[in-house]
Design a protein around this motif. Sequence first.
Motif, mmCIF file in Angstrom:
data_model
loop_
_atom_site.group_PDB
_atom_site.id
_atom_site.type_symbol
_atom_site.label_atom_id
_atom_site.label_comp_id
_atom_site.label_asym_id
_atom_site.label_seq_id
_atom_site.Cartn_x
_atom_site.Cartn_y
_atom_site.Cartn_z
ATOM 1 N N ALA A 36 0.754 -1.102 -0.105
ATOM 2 C CA ALA A 36 -0.038 0.150 -0.040
ATOM 3 C C ALA A 36 0.902 1.130 0.191
ATOM 4 C CB ALA A 36 -0.806 -0.065 1.112
ATOM 5 N N CYS A 37 0.365 2.407 -0.465
ATOM 6 C CA CYS A 37 1.005 3.601 -0.321
ATOM 7 C C CYS A 37 -0.261 4.798 -0.067
ATOM 8 C CB CYS A 37 1.706 4.200 -1.595
ATOM 9 S SG CYS A 37 0.799 4.182 -3.114
ATOM 10 N N LEU A 38 0.527 5.668 1.032
ATOM 11 C CA LEU A 38 -0.406 6.625 1.637
ATOM 12 C C LEU A 38 0.064 7.967 1.657
ATOM 13 C CD1 LEU A 38 -3.110 7.061 3.159
ATOM 14 C CD2 LEU A 38 -1.768 6.570 5.242
ATOM 15 N N LEU A 39 -0.478 8.920 1.132
ATOM 16 C CA LEU A 39 0.099 10.603 1.230
ATOM 17 C C LEU A 39 -0.033 11.191 2.626
ATOM 18 C CD1 LEU A 39 -1.026 11.718 -2.409
ATOM 19 C CD2 LEU A 39 1.297 11.649 -1.616
ATOM 20 N N SER A 40 1.146 11.937 2.858
ATOM 21 C CA SER A 40 0.859 12.729 4.152
ATOM 22 C C SER A 40 -0.131 13.595 3.618
ATOM 23 C CB SER A 40 2.010 13.167 4.483
ATOM 24 O OG SER A 40 2.624 14.125 3.430
ATOM 25 N N THR A 41 -0.764 14.348 4.878
ATOM 26 C CA THR A 41 -1.551 15.420 4.731
ATOM 27 C C THR A 41 -1.409 16.560 3.929
ATOM 28 O OG1 THR A 41 -2.557 15.257 7.107
ATOM 29 C CG2 THR A 41 -3.194 17.006 6.030
ATOM 30 N N ASP A 42 -0.115 16.724 3.928
ATOM 31 C CA ASP A 42 0.295 17.970 2.812
ATOM 32 C C ASP A 42 0.790 17.458 1.593
ATOM 33 O OD1 ASP A 42 2.895 16.822 3.539
ATOM 34 O OD2 ASP A 42 3.322 18.555 4.763
ATOM 35 N N HIS A 43 0.756 16.111 1.455
ATOM 36 C CA HIS A 43 1.215 15.575 0.090
ATOM 37 C C HIS A 43 2.637 15.497 -0.175
ATOM 38 C CE1 HIS A 43 -3.116 15.284 -1.798
ATOM 39 N NE2 HIS A 43 -3.286 14.878 -0.511
ATOM 40 N N ARG A 44 3.359 16.065 0.862
ATOM 41 C CA ARG A 44 4.938 16.232 0.683
ATOM 42 C C ARG A 44 5.670 14.751 0.868
ATOM 43 N NH1 ARG A 44 6.388 21.720 3.720
ATOM 44 N NH2 ARG A 44 5.042 23.235 2.437
ATOM 45 N N HIS A 68 5.495 -8.677 7.535
ATOM 46 C CA HIS A 68 4.209 -8.446 6.614
ATOM 47 C C HIS A 68 3.331 -7.165 6.937
ATOM 48 C CE1 HIS A 68 4.187 -12.370 4.062
ATOM 49 N NE2 HIS A 68 5.674 -11.863 4.191
ATOM 50 N N PRO A 69 4.158 -6.087 6.920
ATOM 51 C CA PRO A 69 3.352 -4.668 6.692
ATOM 52 C C PRO A 69 2.399 -4.505 5.694
ATOM 53 C CG PRO A 69 5.388 -4.222 6.266
ATOM 54 C CD PRO A 69 5.376 -5.816 6.541
ATOM 55 N N ASN A 70 1.071 -4.088 5.863
ATOM 56 C CA ASN A 70 0.246 -4.236 4.679
ATOM 57 C C ASN A 70 -0.586 -2.783 4.901
ATOM 58 O OD1 ASN A 70 -2.351 -5.334 6.277
ATOM 59 N ND2 ASN A 70 -0.600 -6.805 6.393
ATOM 60 N N ASP A 71 -1.778 -2.820 5.305
ATOM 61 C CA ASP A 71 -2.587 -1.761 5.315
ATOM 62 C C ASP A 71 -2.019 -0.716 6.352
ATOM 63 O OD1 ASP A 71 -4.972 -0.078 4.158
ATOM 64 O OD2 ASP A 71 -5.975 -0.778 6.156
ATOM 65 N N MET A 72 -2.379 0.717 5.923
ATOM 66 C CA MET A 72 -2.026 1.656 6.854
ATOM 67 C C MET A 72 -3.096 2.927 6.867
ATOM 68 S SD MET A 72 1.968 2.668 5.251
ATOM 69 C CE MET A 72 1.171 2.760 3.659
ATOM 70 N N CYS A 73 -3.193 3.409 7.888
ATOM 71 C CA CYS A 73 -4.107 4.678 7.958
ATOM 72 C C CYS A 73 -3.447 5.896 8.846
ATOM 73 C CB CYS A 73 -5.190 4.149 8.710
ATOM 74 S SG CYS A 73 -5.480 3.961 10.408
ATOM 75 N N LEU A 74 -3.855 6.999 8.737
ATOM 76 C CA LEU A 74 -3.243 8.028 9.180
ATOM 77 C C LEU A 74 -4.212 9.019 10.051
ATOM 78 C CD1 LEU A 74 -0.837 9.936 9.292
ATOM 79 C CD2 LEU A 74 -1.548 11.026 7.142
ATOM 80 N N ALA A 75 -3.806 9.183 11.282
ATOM 81 C CA ALA A 75 -4.423 10.025 12.324
ATOM 82 C C ALA A 75 -4.028 11.397 11.882
ATOM 83 C CB ALA A 75 -4.146 9.683 13.688
#
Length: 300
Positions: A190-198, A229-236
């Motif tokens: 998976a890939c996940l952008l930070s809040t500011d997309h930086r 085996h890291p897979n899904d992520m979520c951001l607080a």
Amino acid sequence: MKYLKARLCLPCLIVLIQLSDACAQAPDASIRLPNGWSLSPAGTSISLGDLPLAMSVSSSGKWMAVTNNGQSQQNIQLIDPAGLKVVDSIRVHAAWLGLTFSADEHFLFASGGNDNFILQLGIKEGHLTPYDTLRLGKAWPEKISPAGLAIDDKTQLLYVVTKENNSLYIFDINQRKVVGQYALPSEGYACLLSTDHRKLYVSCWGASKVKVFDTAKRIFTKDYPVGDHPNDMCLARKSELLFVANANDNSVSVINLRTDKVVETLNAALYPQAPSGSTTNSVALSKDEHTLYVANADNN
């Protein structure tokens, strides 16, 4: 029977799955599994397709999409979450995990699996229509196989991680071409952008780490050591915490993005000292970010 069990090892998030060729619906709404056990759904369930691997919710919450990636006919479903109903479904030749809406909700992007492209589907009046294919390369046997996706709507860049050639791709949607490819140490999940997309966070399935990619400089800047085996992520976004599900050791790694440290490892198993096998494969935060939901695939 072993094959059927393997198909049930990757259920998707919180929606209760009914596989038509392996499960039976009992009169009391419980679902009988091939091993004879039954699952009783908490709340209301929606019947999906074969092996749904990912769900994505549009920016306004109006739509939810599901990608079904099993051995039978693969498809992408569009769901009205308020009405709890599937409003449209479109067949695809191949798909695998990656799924995301554009911010304006006019498009849905989905991984084309071993066809090695990203499907761009149009959304109009509750219907999905083929719009374009964003090609990363030739189809199988060329090894690419896109998995997780993330889109920066402002720059019109699509970030794609792959599981066959262990890469991060950057695809320019306006130019309709790949503008960058960067090696990963193992399969990308998976890939996940930070809040500011930086920054872009990438879970490396076989490397027990999350890599951080600087989207302006286009280089990897650091690694976070996490579980197996890291897979899904979520951001607080309020507290700048990144939660990472680790499938092989019943855990969730908690990373403080301000201090760049793993500050806690949560045990997601059913009881203390449980052996590996819960297969922690998805995480989600409540809207107020006070509650973390963790899915364990093999605990059902």
